[in-house]
Design a protein around this motif. Structure first.
Motif, PDB file in Angstrom:
ATOM      1  N   GLY A  89       0.821  -1.216   0.000  1.00 35.69           N
ATOM      2  CA  GLY A  89       0.000   0.000   0.000  1.00 35.69           C
ATOM      3  C   GLY A  89       0.848   1.256   0.000  1.00 35.69           C
ATOM      4  N   MET A 141       2.358   1.634  -3.501  1.00 30.81           N
ATOM      5  CA  MET A 141       1.367   2.120  -4.458  1.00 30.81           C
ATOM      6  C   MET A 141       1.055   3.590  -4.237  1.00 30.81           C
ATOM      7  SD  MET A 141      -1.173  -1.183  -4.440  1.00 30.81           S
ATOM      8  CE  MET A 141      -2.439  -0.361  -5.405  1.00 30.81           C
ATOM      9  N   ARG A 188       1.137   2.026  -8.689  1.00 30.85           N
ATOM     10  CA  ARG A 188      -0.315   2.158  -8.524  1.00 30.85           C
ATOM     11  C   ARG A 188      -1.051   1.799  -9.810  1.00 30.85           C
ATOM     12  NH1 ARG A 188       0.007   6.589  -6.262  1.00 30.85           N
ATOM     13  NH2 ARG A 188      -0.536   8.082  -7.890  1.00 30.85           N
ATOM     14  N   SER A 189      -0.573   2.288 -10.943  1.00 25.64           N
ATOM     15  CA  SER A 189      -1.240   2.007 -12.213  1.00 25.64           C
ATOM     16  C   SER A 189      -1.112   0.541 -12.608  1.00 25.64           C
ATOM     17  CB  SER A 189      -0.658   2.892 -13.318  1.00 25.64           C
ATOM     18  OG  SER A 189       0.737   2.635 -13.484  1.00 25.64           O
ATOM     19  N   GLU A 213      -3.158  -1.483  -9.005  1.00 25.54           N
ATOM     20  CA  GLU A 213      -4.513  -1.114  -8.579  1.00 25.54           C
ATOM     21  C   GLU A 213      -5.605  -1.760  -9.423  1.00 25.54           C
ATOM     22  OE1 GLU A 213      -6.886   2.867  -7.035  1.00 25.54           O
ATOM     23  OE2 GLU A 213      -5.211   3.077  -8.442  1.00 25.54           O
ATOM     24  N   ALA A 216      -8.579  -3.947  -7.813  1.00 24.51           N
ATOM     25  CA  ALA A 216      -9.979  -3.572  -8.040  1.00 24.51           C
ATOM     26  C   ALA A 216     -10.769  -4.710  -8.677  1.00 24.51           C
ATOM     27  CB  ALA A 216     -10.041  -2.325  -8.917  1.00 24.51           C
ATOM     28  N   ILE A 274      -5.680  -1.323   0.608  1.00 19.79           N
ATOM     29  CA  ILE A 274      -6.499  -0.223   0.100  1.00 19.79           C
ATOM     30  C   ILE A 274      -6.450   0.967   1.050  1.00 19.79           C
ATOM     31  CG2 ILE A 274      -8.875   0.480  -0.396  1.00 19.79           C
ATOM     32  CD1 ILE A 274      -9.346  -2.369  -1.463  1.00 19.79           C
ATOM     33  N   MET A 316      -2.841   2.594   1.044  1.00 17.96           N
ATOM     34  CA  MET A 316      -2.636   3.422  -0.147  1.00 17.96           C
ATOM     35  C   MET A 316      -3.398   4.740  -0.028  1.00 17.96           C
ATOM     36  SD  MET A 316      -3.574   2.602  -4.135  1.00 17.96           S
ATOM     37  CE  MET A 316      -5.333   2.674  -3.771  1.00 17.96           C
TER      38      MET A 316
END
Length: 257
Positions: A85, A88, A95-96, A99, A103, A142, A145
């Motif tokens: 986290g 990210m 992150r890109s 994530e 998700a 989550i 981050m």
């Protein structure tokens, strides 16, 4: 100071009276036959079943087994969740890349993965720890981050201008700044761990609180089922108190709000 002490005392009294009032109302409704004790039992009947389980050591043993699994699963999910986290939150590239996968996989019910987990890890302790860990991981990563992303950009800029290393970014900027959200994720993760331990022990276990619930269901022993459920609720409250105490020690300024 006195007003604050009185306020704290009132809060503690209310926290004790609220569950006690619920138990008294439950017992009263059972005594006047407003609820079916064959299905919902009553506090007095549950207590009469609780004492033999406690004295024999069966309840303590199964509780200890479940607590051990919960703690290992909690650590297995929270530690990588915090690290990933923070990564990210600090790195747009990480992150890109990660994530979208989080998700996409987070909405999958963890219980739906149980057959696959059992096929991969077998019926031993590893499958139960992994089931708990994967549920804890998502909530912690989550929230961690999100905590890093809410840090004021000026702190990151100051660290960068002073030539902070990657390690310093993690330990002196991102991790302390995200701690409130990290603790929020840990508390949610602990609740998820207690939910998943029941499912894990129902499907493949010979001991544990979840196993007690399943055995009580097979035997239609409603009182023993409620004893196991109440034990889980007490564990949840105890773990919540422990995390609150750690949070108040790590983040003393938050208690002053």
């Amino acid at each position: 100071m006195l007003r604050q002490a009185n306020r704290t005392l009132y809060i503690r009294i209310i926290s004790v009276l609220s569950p006690l009032t619920l138990l008294l109302a439950w017992e009263f409704l059972a005594r006047i036959h407003m609820i079916d004790v064959r299905l919902f039992s009553s506090p007095s009947l549950i207590t009469s079943s609780f004492i033999p389980l406690l004295v024999s050591g069966e309840l303590l043993y199964n509780t200890a087994v479940s607590v051990q699994r919960v703690l290992w699963g909690f650590l297995a999910g929270s530690i990588p969740g915090i690290f990933l986290g923070i990564s990210m939150g600090l790195s747009p590239f990480a992150r890109s890349a990660i994530e979208p996968m989080i998700a996409a996989t987070y909405p999958i019910p963890k219980l739906a993965l149980m057959p696959l987990i059992l096929l991969i890890f077998g019926l031993g302790e590893t499958s139960k720890i992994f089931t708990i860990g994967i549920g804890v991981f998502y909530l912690v990563v989550i929230n961690t981050m999100a905590g890093v992303l809410t840090i004021d950009k000026i702190y990151l800029d100051v660290a960068k201008n002073f030539g902070a290393s990657r390690k310093n970014f993690y330990l002196t900027v991102a991790f302390p700044g995200a701690l409130p959200m990290i603790f929020a994720g840990l508390k949610l993760g602990m609740g998820m761990a207690l939910i998943l331990i029941v499912a894990a022990e129902m499907s493949a276990a010979k001991a544990g609180v979840g196993w007690m619930i399943w055995r009580a269901y097979d035997m239609f022993d409603i009182e023993q089922m409620f004893v196991a459920l109440i034990t889980l609720s007490c564990l949840g409250y105890l773990f919540s108190l422990i995390l609150d105490r750690i949070e108040s020690w790590v983040l003393p300024w938050k208690q002053e709000l």
